[in-house]
Write a protein that holds these residues in place. Structure first.
Motif, short mmCIF file in Angstrom:
data_model
loop_
_atom_site.label_atom_id
_atom_site.label_comp_id
_atom_site.label_asym_id
_atom_site.label_seq_id
_atom_site.Cartn_x
_atom_site.Cartn_y
_atom_site.Cartn_z
N ALA A 1 9.23 -1.39 13.91
CA ALA A 1 9.01 -0.01 14.33
C ALA A 1 8.28 0.78 13.25
N LEU A 2 8.70 0.59 12.01
CA LEU A 2 8.06 1.27 10.88
C LEU A 2 6.58 0.91 10.80
N SER A 3 6.27 -0.36 10.88
CA SER A 3 4.88 -0.78 10.77
C SER A 3 4.05 -0.31 11.96
N THR A 4 4.65 -0.25 13.14
CA THR A 4 3.95 0.25 14.32
C THR A 4 3.55 1.71 14.11
N ILE A 5 4.47 2.49 13.61
CA ILE A 5 4.16 3.91 13.35
C ILE A 5 3.13 4.03 12.23
N GLN A 6 3.29 3.28 11.17
CA GLN A 6 2.35 3.34 10.04
C GLN A 6 0.92 3.03 10.49
N LEU A 7 0.77 2.07 11.39
CA LEU A 7 -0.56 1.70 11.87
C LEU A 7 -1.21 2.79 12.71
N CYS A 8 -0.43 3.78 13.13
CA CYS A 8 -0.95 4.88 13.94
C CYS A 8 -1.14 6.15 13.12
N LEU A 9 -1.14 6.02 11.81
CA LEU A 9 -1.35 7.15 10.91
C LEU A 9 -2.66 6.97 10.16
N ALA A 10 -3.39 8.06 10.00
CA ALA A 10 -4.61 8.03 9.19
C ALA A 10 -4.21 7.78 7.74
N ASN A 11 -5.12 7.24 6.96
CA ASN A 11 -4.83 6.89 5.57
C ASN A 11 -4.28 8.05 4.76
N ALA A 12 -4.84 9.24 4.93
CA ALA A 12 -4.38 10.40 4.15
C ALA A 12 -2.93 10.74 4.47
N VAL A 13 -2.55 10.65 5.73
CA VAL A 13 -1.17 10.92 6.13
C VAL A 13 -0.26 9.79 5.67
N LEU A 14 -0.70 8.56 5.84
CA LEU A 14 0.08 7.41 5.40
C LEU A 14 0.38 7.49 3.91
N HIS A 15 -0.59 7.92 3.14
CA HIS A 15 -0.40 8.05 1.70
C HIS A 15 0.74 9.02 1.38
N GLU A 16 0.90 10.04 2.21
CA GLU A 16 1.95 11.04 1.98
C GLU A 16 3.36 10.53 2.30
N VAL A 17 3.46 9.46 3.09
CA VAL A 17 4.77 8.97 3.52
C VAL A 17 5.05 7.54 3.06
N LEU A 18 4.33 7.08 2.06
CA LEU A 18 4.48 5.71 1.57
C LEU A 18 5.90 5.39 1.11
N THR A 19 6.63 6.37 0.67
CA THR A 19 7.97 6.11 0.14
C THR A 19 9.01 5.93 1.24
N LYS A 20 8.68 6.26 2.47
CA LYS A 20 9.62 6.13 3.58
C LYS A 20 9.75 4.65 3.93
N LYS A 21 10.97 4.15 3.87
CA LYS A 21 11.20 2.71 4.04
C LYS A 21 11.83 2.33 5.38
N THR A 22 12.18 3.32 6.22
CA THR A 22 12.73 3.03 7.53
C THR A 22 11.97 3.85 8.56
N SER A 23 11.99 3.38 9.80
CA SER A 23 11.28 4.09 10.86
C SER A 23 11.87 5.47 11.10
N SER A 24 13.18 5.60 11.02
CA SER A 24 13.79 6.92 11.26
C SER A 24 13.48 7.89 10.11
N ALA A 25 13.36 7.39 8.90
CA ALA A 25 12.99 8.25 7.77
C ALA A 25 11.55 8.72 7.90
N LEU A 26 10.72 7.85 8.43
CA LEU A 26 9.31 8.20 8.60
C LEU A 26 9.17 9.23 9.69
#
Length: 82
Positions: A57-82
């Motif tokens: 679930a985490l990777s699915t959400i990460q793949l739907c984020l632009a790089n700039a946004v993904l960079h801001e949430v890199l520390t989130k390690k679970t889908s619910s935290a993201l």
């Protein structure tokens, strides 16, 4: 078995978050990952199984984020935290 592919515009912080969120939830529903991203651990799953589903679930959400946004949430390690 053919894989179904879903394409949505990556969330970049400018696009309409509410529409992106609806589409993201729809993808999680279609991939049977919605409960993982929105709920605490299901009691009937072994911890390892839950962690594997959460990772998907985490990777699915990460793949739907632009790089700039993904960079801001890199520390989130679970889908619910993201």
């Amino acid at each position: 078995m053919a894989a179904t592919r879903f394409e949505i515009e990556k969330f970049n912080g400018v696009t309409n978050f509410n529409l992106w969120e609806i589409q993201m939830i729809a993808i999680l529903v279609q991939t049977s990952l919605k409960k993982v991203g929105t709920e605490k651990k299901l009691k009937n799953l072994h911890q390892t199984e839950w962690e594997e589903l959460d990772e998907k679930a985490l990777s699915t959400i990460q793949l739907c984020l632009a790089n700039a946004v993904l960079h801001e949430v890199l520390t989130k390690k679970t889908s619910s935290a993201l």
